[in-house]
Motif scaffolding. Structure first.
Motif, PDB file in Angstrom:
ATOM      1  N   LEU A  64       0.849  -1.183   0.000  1.00  0.00           N
ATOM      2  CA  LEU A  64       0.000   0.000   0.000  1.00  0.00           C
ATOM      3  C   LEU A  64       0.884   1.232   0.000  1.00  0.00           C
ATOM      4  N   ARG A  65       0.462   2.237  -0.736  1.00  0.00           N
ATOM      5  CA  ARG A  65       1.232   3.467  -0.792  1.00  0.00           C
ATOM      6  C   ARG A  65       0.358   4.595  -0.290  1.00  0.00           C
ATOM      7  N   PHE A  66       0.878   5.343   0.661  1.00  0.00           N
ATOM      8  CA  PHE A  66       0.157   6.467   1.224  1.00  0.00           C
ATOM      9  C   PHE A  66       0.933   7.749   0.936  1.00  0.00           C
TER      10      PHE A  66
END
Length: 70
Positions: A64-66
């Motif tokens: 996941l990329r935030f």
């Protein structure tokens, strides 16, 4: 197991020491079961599909990329 926790000596120990010996035995059993599971999983990972350059074929994680998009 410590020599103090041997079957012939454990009956002579106070109850608190008996509980410690029981906990040590349980932790040893748990450790053995965990090691067996890890060995089984490692053996399963060794059976990858040839030609995949050693990459795993199953999906067991997600990245996941935030943050802000550029």
């Amino acid at each position: 197991m410590p020599p103090l926790c041997e079957n012939r000596l454990i009956e002579e120990l106070p109850p608190k020491f008996r509980k410690v010996c029981a906990a040590l035995e349980n932790s040893n059993q748990f450790a053995e079961a965990l090691n067996a599971y890890i060995r089984k999983e490692a053996a399963d990972d060794d059976m990858l599909v040839p030609g995949q350059n050693g990459k795993r074929t199953d999906v067991d994680h997600v990245f996941l990329r935030f943050g802000r998009r550029r």
